[in-house]
Design a protein around this motif. Structure first.
Motif, PDB file in Angstrom:
ATOM      1  N   UNK A  51       0.824  -1.209   0.000  1.00  0.00           N
ATOM      2  CA  UNK A  51       0.000   0.000   0.000  1.00  0.00           C
ATOM      3  C   UNK A  51       0.858   1.258   0.000  1.00  0.00           C
ATOM      4  N   UNK A  52       2.008   1.204   0.680  1.00  0.00           N
ATOM      5  CA  UNK A  52       2.886   2.380   0.726  1.00  0.00           C
ATOM      6  C   UNK A  52       3.372   2.776  -0.661  1.00  0.00           C
ATOM      7  N   UNK A  53       3.487   1.786  -1.564  1.00  0.00           N
ATOM      8  CA  UNK A  53       3.938   2.090  -2.920  1.00  0.00           C
ATOM      9  C   UNK A  53       2.852   2.770  -3.747  1.00  0.00           C
ATOM     10  N   UNK A  54       1.589   2.638  -3.307  1.00  0.00           N
ATOM     11  CA  UNK A  54       0.486   3.200  -4.072  1.00  0.00           C
ATOM     12  C   UNK A  54       0.072   4.591  -3.598  1.00  0.00           C
ATOM     13  N   UNK A  55       0.227   4.867  -2.310  1.00  0.00           N
ATOM     14  CA  UNK A  55      -0.428   6.041  -1.737  1.00  0.00           C
ATOM     15  C   UNK A  55       0.237   7.368  -2.088  1.00  0.00           C
ATOM     16  N   UNK A  91      -2.239   9.245  -9.056  1.00  0.00           N
ATOM     17  CA  UNK A  91      -3.207   8.471  -9.817  1.00  0.00           C
ATOM     18  C   UNK A  91      -3.525   7.120  -9.181  1.00  0.00           C
ATOM     19  N   UNK A  92      -2.763   6.711  -8.173  1.00  0.00           N
ATOM     20  CA  UNK A  92      -3.031   5.431  -7.529  1.00  0.00           C
ATOM     21  C   UNK A  92      -3.565   5.572  -6.110  1.00  0.00           C
ATOM     22  N   UNK A  93      -3.428   6.746  -5.499  1.00  0.00           N
ATOM     23  CA  UNK A  93      -3.942   6.918  -4.138  1.00  0.00           C
ATOM     24  C   UNK A  93      -5.461   6.838  -4.125  1.00  0.00           C
ATOM     25  N   UNK A  94      -6.099   7.255  -5.206  1.00  0.00           N
ATOM     26  CA  UNK A  94      -7.562   7.161  -5.258  1.00  0.00           C
ATOM     27  C   UNK A  94      -8.021   5.709  -5.302  1.00  0.00           C
ATOM     28  N   UNK A  95      -7.149   4.820  -5.802  1.00  0.00           N
ATOM     29  CA  UNK A  95      -7.471   3.392  -5.798  1.00  0.00           C
ATOM     30  C   UNK A  95      -7.549   2.885  -4.364  1.00  0.00           C
ATOM     31  N   UNK A  96      -6.608   3.324  -3.522  1.00  0.00           N
ATOM     32  CA  UNK A  96      -6.614   2.912  -2.115  1.00  0.00           C
ATOM     33  C   UNK A  96      -7.825   3.511  -1.393  1.00  0.00           C
ATOM     34  N   UNK A  97      -8.188   4.743  -1.755  1.00  0.00           N
ATOM     35  CA  UNK A  97      -9.383   5.353  -1.149  1.00  0.00           C
ATOM     36  C   UNK A  97     -10.632   4.549  -1.498  1.00  0.00           C
ATOM     37  N   UNK A  98     -10.719   4.058  -2.733  1.00  0.00           N
ATOM     38  CA  UNK A  98     -11.849   3.217  -3.120  1.00  0.00           C
ATOM     39  C   UNK A  98     -11.836   1.906  -2.348  1.00  0.00           C
TER      40      UNK A  98
END
Length: 728
Positions: free
Chosen positions: A174-178, A182-189
């Motif tokens: 997750x740290x690599x995405x946040x 453009x990928x932090x919104x994926x974690x928010x979803x």
């Protein structure tokens, strides 16, 4: 060695395609200007002029010329393509020409067509993305996000599969995405559709990075998502990571907002105290107490324990407050709490107070004062500024709220600023001109509309009725106890800063406000009598207002006409009440309406201590105004739910038609006796509700075997009708 300029011009001449020409020299695209056409510009000193590059000579064979004569003048693509490519390659610059390699690449790129250049750029972008880590996973998560974000278009079962796949990809990474926009919104979803256990897993995996996330332009929203949709465990993971960094984060353009949201919305009382203490100096950030030990955020408690820290703490507070004000970051609740701590611990009559007032007045745009008014601590700060300030200071503060007073009146915190202005500003003419037109609007039509709205609003009504009703419990219920505490604090300060007697100030302001409110009652009486707050508003204004009240009293009396037994039918569920076009229930069938009419007939307020009516001056004489409107249905009034109004008419000393009323009542004595014995609709409804409750309690008693409370017998019958019979 040819120059860049010469090479560029040569290329331009080479790129242009033209029809074949006869033997001879080809004309250059740019001719050298000579003195025959116009005078040449004077040469600048120190600049050498290079001679023009000679044009190429193109020789053609006889066969080619004969072909040209027979053809239509076009250029055969097959025969000329190789020549053109050779010419272009010859004319393209190279590093040997003395150009920088980057310049050579740019010239070569510019030689391509627009379509080719765009295709090459797209290819480069794809290659760069593919070379990045997590490229394939990131691409897949974006596709999942595109599908999941359209909630209404995705079936539940499909959504569960998509969420499961999404967690398989991001779990452990997750740290690599946040930190990517453009990928932090994926974690928010993922957080949006995650279960509590998955949310805690995400929060724990991100542990240690929340300060960095708060400073990110996009990742800061992830923190808010976790805190809003998370639980206490997630809160206790995130919030402590800000400890020790508050002074730095509050100055950060991104982190300051998320820090204030955490402080205002989710932090516990203890966490708020730790965050606020860091404003008092670096010592409180570096040397924090044990987490299990409770600390206080009140500066007075800290100074009481160690008075020697006062000077550095006040200096640290003042510097940080001044920094945020200068940066126009004035909307933070954390800032307002810190300002209140400074003001409460500043010594009265010293430069600390005057400098603080100058700091607040220095905000020329007025954003600081407006933001302060709408928070609990901020409204108290503004109230104290009004109390401590001079007449000029108060005028400037009031001027800042010129276009905001109507909004402030309806706010749970800001309305107390208006009440404070009533209490401390000695120039009542200034107060009336500055507040009342802005509070109720300068437009006469909107004044009535705003007055009706304010009369029915729990907060706004205090700004209108305070001058007539004072600090009564009816106007300040338990929810507004904080207002009374601030006003008491203001009372102590104004003893040394205000000169006018409070009662004189109040009466002068009430006199200025009265015409607005009397006009509103006269124009919108039917709207006001339909609500409890509206009836209270009418009663208090007519008792204490200054001016001619006859028009308003007549308007109220007209609302009591017609059949007093009319009750509006209940609207079925799913139907619009306005579509039925049924008039509302008569004022006689509302408890607040009958009470208002009775109070107006009595002509004053009931004093609980003396158990008597305190009459107003001059008398309202409402009994004589009301009687002609209800005379036709007097028996229905006497036997209905508002029978105490008729009793008040009988007991009124200035009612001129009392004998006529008594004669009418005597003629219908049997109806009064029946009403005094029979169960009223209200009593019937209460009895049925009590019986239903008793049945439920009986069922629960069989399960729990608890003793039920004995039911006391209540008096049945219309009490007002019974008292009227005693008067006959």
């Amino acid at each position: 060695m040819p120059s860049a300029t010469t090479t560029k011009s040569a290329m331009a001449g080479t790129k242009r395609k033209s029809a074949p020409v006869k033997e001879g020299h080809v004309k250059e695209s740019k001719k050298v200007k000579t003195s025959a056409g116009r005078e040449m510009a004077p040469k600048k000193k120190g600049l050498a002029v290079k001679p023009p590059r000679p044009a190429k000579i193109v020789e053609k064979s006889a066969s080619e010329s004969s072909d040209d004569d027979d053809s239509d003048g076009g250029v055969p693509l097959s025969s000329m393509s190789g020549v053109e490519e050779d010419e272009e390659e010859e004319n393209l610059p190279s590093a040997a020409d003395g150009l920088h390699p980057d310049r050579v690449k740019a010239v070569v790129a510019n030689s391509q067509s627009s379509k080719e250049a765009h295709a090459k750029q797209k290819q480069l972008v794809k290659e760069r993305k593919a070379a990045k880590p997590l490229a394939d996973d990131l691409s897949r998560t974006k596709k999942l996000w595109e599908r999941l974000r359209r909630k209404s278009h995705v079936p539940v079962e499909e959504r569960k599969k998509l969420v499961a796949e999404l967690f398989e990809i991001i779990t452990g990474r997750i740290k690599d995405f946040v930190l990517k926009h453009d990928s932090v919104r994926v974690v928010q979803t993922a957080i949006k559709y995650a279960n509590p256990e998955q949310k805690r897993m995400i929060a724990k995996e991100l542990s240690g990075t929340y300060r960095q996330l708060a400073e990110s332009k996009y990742a800061k929203f992830l923190i808010g998502k976790l805190l809003v949709q998370g639980d206490d465990e997630i809160r206790d993971i995130i919030v402590p990571e800000f400890f020790g960094h508050v002074r730095r984060l509050i100055k950060h353009p991104e982190a300051s907002w998320i820090l204030d949201d955490v402080y205002r919305g989710v932090a516990t009382k203890q966490q708020k105290a730790i965050i606020l203490r860091e404003w008092y100096g670096a010592e409180f950030a570096l040397f924090q107490n044990d987490k299990s030990e409770k600390v206080s955020g009140d500066l007075s408690d800290i100074l009481e324990a160690d008075a020697g820290k006062r000077a550095p703490i006040m200096r640290s507070l003042q510097e940080l407050i001044n920094h945020l004000i200068q940066k126009k970051l004035t909307g933070f609740t954390l800032l307002h709490d810190a300002m209140l701590q400074y003001f409460l611990n500043a010594k009265a009559g010293t430069e600390e107070i005057t400098d603080f007032l100058e700091l607040i007045k220095g905000d020329e745009e007025g954003d600081l004062l407006k933001n302060l008014a709408f928070t609990k601590s901020g409204s108290r700060v503004v109230s104290l500024c009004l109390a401590y300030g001079t007449a000029k200071d108060r005028k400037l503060i009031l001027k800042a709220y010129k276009d905001t007073l109507q909004m402030m009146a309806g706010d749970a915190n800001a309305h107390v600023v208006i009440l404070t202005a009533y209490e401390v500003i000695d120039d009542t003419v200034l107060t009336a001109k500055s507040i009342f037109p802005e509070l109720l609007s300068k437009d006469a039509a909107k004044q009535v509309e705003n007055a009706v709205f304010s009369a029915n609003d729990l907060n706004a009504r205090t700004t209108l009725l305070y001058l007539f009703q004072g600090r009564s419990k009816a106007l300040f219920p338990a929810s507004h106890s904080g207002d009374l505490e601030i006003l008491k604090e203001v009372d102590q300060v104004r003893q040394t800063t205000s000169k006018k007697d409070p009662e004189i100030r109040r009466s002068e302001l009430a006199k200025a406000l009265s015409p607005y409110l009397l006009k509103a009652i006269e124009t919108a009486a039917s709207d006001l009598v339909s609500t409890s707050f509206g009836c209270q508003f009418i009663t208090e204004v007519l008792f204490a207002a200054d001016g001619d009240k006859s028009a308003a009293l007549n308007a109220i009396a007209e609302t009591a006409g017609c059949d007093p037994t009319w009750v509006a039918p209940q609207v079925e569920e799913g139907k619009n009440a306005e579509a039925t076009e049924q008039p509302p229930s008569h004022i006689a069938n509302t408890p607040f309406g009958g009470k208002m009419l009775k109070s107006l007939v009595q002509g004053g307020r009931f004093d609980m201590k003396t158990k008597t009516i305190t009459l107003v001056e001059p008398p309202l004489d409402f009994a004589n105004i009301l009687y002609p409107h209800i005379q036709e249905h007097i028996i229905e009034w006497a036997t209905g739910s508002s029978s105490f109004l008729i009793l008040a008419l009988v007991e009124s000393s200035d009612f001129a038609q009392k004998d006529e009323l008594l004669a009418t009542l005597k003629a219908s004595k049997k109806k009064l006796q029946k009403a005094a014995k029979d169960e009223t609709p209200e009593q019937k409804a209460k009895r049925e509700a009590a019986e239903a409750a008793a049945e439920e309690e009986k069922d629960s008693k069989n399960k729990t075997k608890k003793k039920s409370k004995p039911v006391t017998e209540k008096v049945v019958g219309n009490m007002g009708s019974r008292l009227l019979l005693e008067k006959l």
